[in-house]
Design a protein around this motif. Structure first.
Motif, PDB file in Angstrom:
ATOM      1  N   THR A 167     -22.003 -36.498  26.124  1.00  0.00           N
ATOM      2  CA  THR A 167     -23.034 -36.850  25.144  1.00  0.00           C
ATOM      3  C   THR A 167     -22.579 -38.064  24.353  1.00  0.00           C
ATOM      4  O   THR A 167     -21.615 -37.997  23.581  1.00  0.00           O
ATOM      5  CB  THR A 167     -23.312 -35.680  24.170  1.00  0.00           C
ATOM      6  N   LEU A 168     -23.276 -39.169  24.568  1.00  0.00           N
ATOM      7  CA  LEU A 168     -23.081 -40.352  23.739  1.00  0.00           C
ATOM      8  C   LEU A 168     -23.804 -40.138  22.410  1.00  0.00           C
ATOM      9  O   LEU A 168     -23.286 -40.430  21.346  1.00  0.00           O
ATOM     10  CB  LEU A 168     -23.619 -41.602  24.444  1.00  0.00           C
ATOM     11  N   ARG A 169     -25.017 -39.617  22.505  1.00  0.00           N
ATOM     12  CA  ARG A 169     -25.805 -39.276  21.317  1.00  0.00           C
ATOM     13  C   ARG A 169     -26.739 -38.130  21.665  1.00  0.00           C
ATOM     14  O   ARG A 169     -27.421 -38.162  22.686  1.00  0.00           O
ATOM     15  CB  ARG A 169     -26.628 -40.465  20.839  1.00  0.00           C
ATOM     16  N   GLY A 170     -26.743 -37.127  20.813  1.00  0.00           N
ATOM     17  CA  GLY A 170     -27.656 -36.009  20.952  1.00  0.00           C
ATOM     18  C   GLY A 170     -28.342 -35.761  19.629  1.00  0.00           C
ATOM     19  O   GLY A 170     -27.794 -36.074  18.571  1.00  0.00           O
ATOM     20  N   ILE A 181     -30.440 -33.018  13.213  1.00  0.00           N
ATOM     21  CA  ILE A 181     -28.985 -33.092  13.245  1.00  0.00           C
ATOM     22  C   ILE A 181     -28.619 -33.955  14.439  1.00  0.00           C
ATOM     23  O   ILE A 181     -29.170 -33.796  15.526  1.00  0.00           O
ATOM     24  CB  ILE A 181     -28.357 -31.686  13.350  1.00  0.00           C
ATOM     25  N   ILE A 182     -27.703 -34.887  14.238  1.00  0.00           N
ATOM     26  CA  ILE A 182     -27.259 -35.793  15.289  1.00  0.00           C
ATOM     27  C   ILE A 182     -25.851 -35.382  15.686  1.00  0.00           C
ATOM     28  O   ILE A 182     -25.060 -34.931  14.858  1.00  0.00           O
ATOM     29  CB  ILE A 182     -27.303 -37.245  14.788  1.00  0.00           C
ATOM     30  N   CYS A 183     -25.530 -35.549  16.974  1.00  0.00           N
ATOM     31  CA  CYS A 183     -24.192 -35.169  17.431  1.00  0.00           C
ATOM     32  C   CYS A 183     -23.735 -36.056  18.585  1.00  0.00           C
ATOM     33  O   CYS A 183     -24.524 -36.795  19.169  1.00  0.00           O
ATOM     34  CB  CYS A 183     -24.156 -33.698  17.841  1.00  0.00           C
ATOM     35  N   ALA A 184     -22.454 -35.952  18.884  1.00  0.00           N
ATOM     36  CA  ALA A 184     -21.866 -36.693  19.996  1.00  0.00           C
ATOM     37  C   ALA A 184     -20.563 -36.025  20.402  1.00  0.00           C
ATOM     38  O   ALA A 184     -20.020 -35.196  19.674  1.00  0.00           O
ATOM     39  CB  ALA A 184     -21.597 -38.146  19.588  1.00  0.00           C
ATOM     40  N   ASP A 185     -20.087 -36.414  21.583  1.00  0.00           N
ATOM     41  CA  ASP A 185     -18.771 -35.970  22.014  1.00  0.00           C
ATOM     42  C   ASP A 185     -17.699 -36.698  21.205  1.00  0.00           C
ATOM     43  O   ASP A 185     -17.850 -37.875  20.866  1.00  0.00           O
ATOM     44  CB  ASP A 185     -18.545 -36.288  23.493  1.00  0.00           C
TER      45      ASP A 185
END
Length: 147
Positions: free
Chosen positions: A56-59, A68-72
């Protein structure tokens, strides 16, 4: 000037974390972008399609309508922090209680404050999820409202 603040969470495997939030919190995944081959190669990762699809670059996902935004975590192992908590403030105490009870019934979360009367005629409970993120689940009539 107007600005929006979004929680930005970093996980060892953000795609897996988003699936966890769908199952546990009733989240809805609204966006997912994997790393491309060049990005993975620059990070020293495998570049085969199967591996890239798990990154995940951007989720983005929503819980109770909140983005809510997330990434690895590509720069090391993410660390949990007690310095920041996420508050979900419901207009409806029944909905807040329903989410809290569902989370409290699972072994994936740890209740740190049972749901109940808080202050100023409101209700609150606190849970730490399996990633170490603290969630305040509230139905608080007297908290400042968005304008």
């Amino acid at each position: 000037m107007t600005v929006k603040i979004y929680p930005y969470l970093t996980f060892k495997n953000a795609k897996e974390a988003m699936d966890y939030y769908v199952q546990s919190f009733g989240a809805e995944i609204t966006y997912h972008q994997s790393l491309n081959e060049e990005q993975a190669e620059n990070l020293g990762m495998a570049t085969d399609d199967e591996t890239l699809q798990k990154t995940t670059l951007r989720g983005e996902f929503t819980i109770a309508g909140q983005k809510i935004i997330c990434a690895d975590a590509t720069m090391g192992t993410p660390q949990s922090s007690a310095l920041v908590s996420i508050m979900l403030n419901f207009d409806n105490a029944g909905q807040a209680r329903q989410l809290f009870d569902r989370l409290a019934a699972s072994d994936d979360q740890r209740v740190t404050v049972p749901f109940g009367n808080w202050m100023f005629s409101s209700q609150m409970g606190q849970i730490v999820d399996k990633y170490g993120i603290t969630w305040l689940i509230t139905a608080a009539a007297n908290l400042p409202q968005e304008q």
